[in-house]
Design an enzyme around this catalytic site. Sequence first.
Site, PDB file in Angstrom:
ATOM      1  N   LYS A   1      49.876  34.344  35.779  1.00  0.00           N
ATOM      2  CA  LYS A   1      49.778  32.884  35.845  1.00  0.00           C
ATOM      3  C   LYS A   1      50.549  32.253  34.692  1.00  0.00           C
ATOM      4  O   LYS A   1      50.799  32.889  33.670  1.00  0.00           O
ATOM      5  CB  LYS A   1      48.304  32.446  35.735  1.00  0.00           C
ATOM      6  CG  LYS A   1      47.411  32.865  36.886  1.00  0.00           C
ATOM      7  CD  LYS A   1      47.560  31.931  38.067  1.00  0.00           C
ATOM      8  CE  LYS A   1      46.489  32.197  39.120  1.00  0.00           C
ATOM      9  NZ  LYS A   1      46.488  33.601  39.595  1.00  0.00           N
TER      10      LYS A   1
ATOM     11  N   SER B   1      48.558  40.801  46.441  1.00  0.00           N
ATOM     12  CA  SER B   1      47.583  39.983  45.744  1.00  0.00           C
ATOM     13  C   SER B   1      48.185  39.014  44.739  1.00  0.00           C
ATOM     14  O   SER B   1      47.486  38.185  44.187  1.00  0.00           O
ATOM     15  CB  SER B   1      46.578  40.889  45.036  1.00  0.00           C
ATOM     16  OG  SER B   1      47.254  41.774  44.183  1.00  0.00           O
TER      17      SER B   1
END
Lengths: 241, 241
Positions: B194, B155
């Site tokens: 991120k 993921s």
Amino acid sequence: MAKRHPGLSERHRKIMEFLTKFQDANGYSPSIRQIGDSIGVKSTSLVDYYLNQLLEMGYIERENRISRSIRVLTPLPSESSLPSKVADAIRNAGNAISDLISIPIAGRIVASAPLPMPTSDLNYYDAESSVDIARSLLPSRDVSELFALEVDGDSMIDAMVNDGDIVVMKKTSTANNGDMVAVWLDDKDETTLKYFYKEAKRIRLQPANPNMGPIYVEDPKSLRIMGKVVLVIRQIKSVAG
Amino acid sequence: MAKRHPGLSERHRKIMEFLTKFQDANGYSPSIRQIGDSIGVKSTSLVDYYLNQLLEMGYIERENRISRSIRVLTPLPSESSLPSKVADAIRNAGNAISDLISIPIAGRIVASAPLPMPTSDLNYYDAESSVDIARSLLPSRDVSELFALEVDGDSMIDAMVNDGDIVVMKKTSTANNGDMVAVWLDDKDETTLKYFYKEAKRIRLQPANPNMGPIYVEDPKSLRIMGKVVLVIRQIKSVAG
DNA sequence: ATAATACACGAACATACGTCCTATGTCAAG
DNA sequence: CTTGACATAGGACGTATGTTCGTGTATTAT
């Protein structure tokens, strides 16, 4: 993280045992024929055959056409004979003291250019840059064949490797199924990092990114394996952008 | 009882050095001719001549008529030209321990679950697993705030991080622009890695993969920064598949 | 049954490699 | 000057050693 030991026949085991024992006792490797004698096999080719299997499975390493150049990579747990004080000392010195290994950075890896290789086996010294890696992170006991490359550009993202990443590689020209290798593709004129799978009539190069499809190489000659990747390191360097 | 070391000429010294170096790098001894090359001598007989002297003096051992069977008995003292491994080992012996830091692996990181955090600053010990990292790879002086997570599943590929990778993080709840952070998104109920950019009225979370677009978070409250990623390590484990 | 594959043998082959012999030059001692 | 010990070169020679190929025999898959 433990090494896999699949399908080791009695012969394989005996050879491995003999190799370690002989090495230990003599300080150099046995010849093909000596190995044959030790397992009661008269044919040199058969020994060669087994050695290639052991090589495939990653138990040993050999240099082509060089006498007595076998290296045992994963000594079997069954060791009780340490006749050589020297060997012992060296071995201890090796892994007791240097838990940290300094790997020379040979250069940068770009898709559009061949791999820079360490110029010789001997120039540890002059490597201006290097990475320090804990031995525990490396699969191989044999440090000498390791070198590192810094990735240049985005061209390797399908290998889940990005600009600035450091890949630690082991110099080799052969690969086992499942290895991640750095290969040079003659027809495409490019270097790429892919998982290596030898199939019936072709070679499958599978990107690390599961979302991307493989490429196939029909002619093994047009593919040059430069090394296998053993470690990838990414230092996050907080760049604004 | 130490051996006498009389009259070691420059050639002798060079040969000894080459022997140890070569052995160290390749795991087997050089041939007579290779030795010759290393000291700029074309004649094999001359090398043989020197080797016999070294043998006489007790520096080496050889087996008659057996290829590459030279054993180095007394590695030369200091001399600043020791093979790298040993030299490094010795040099690093003192500070090796402090150059290597052991980072506890707090657990696994999945997109669908919050980050497991180290329960306290004190539980290095009971961490069943940990990674050893050279200090030189880490930006932070402060080791205590570091912990590692193993990535579970695919993921996170948009962060160029794959199943099995190890991310080393620094515990923090704030981030600067450009940091790669692990954040928990309240509204999406997921953890993600991120790059962090604070913009005028929102926060931009940029995937590491340059091919993928950013996501925007309008409400800073719905975003919880768990830590910033300082290092990603991928051990290639040659799994067939 | 047939084909494909893994396992095995032996021999031929090329060559990598150690050994050894001859020749040449240097230099200090006689 | 001669002699002989030492250092060096070149190369012939034999063999130790890795590679390859042709063949044969089980075992398994088709």
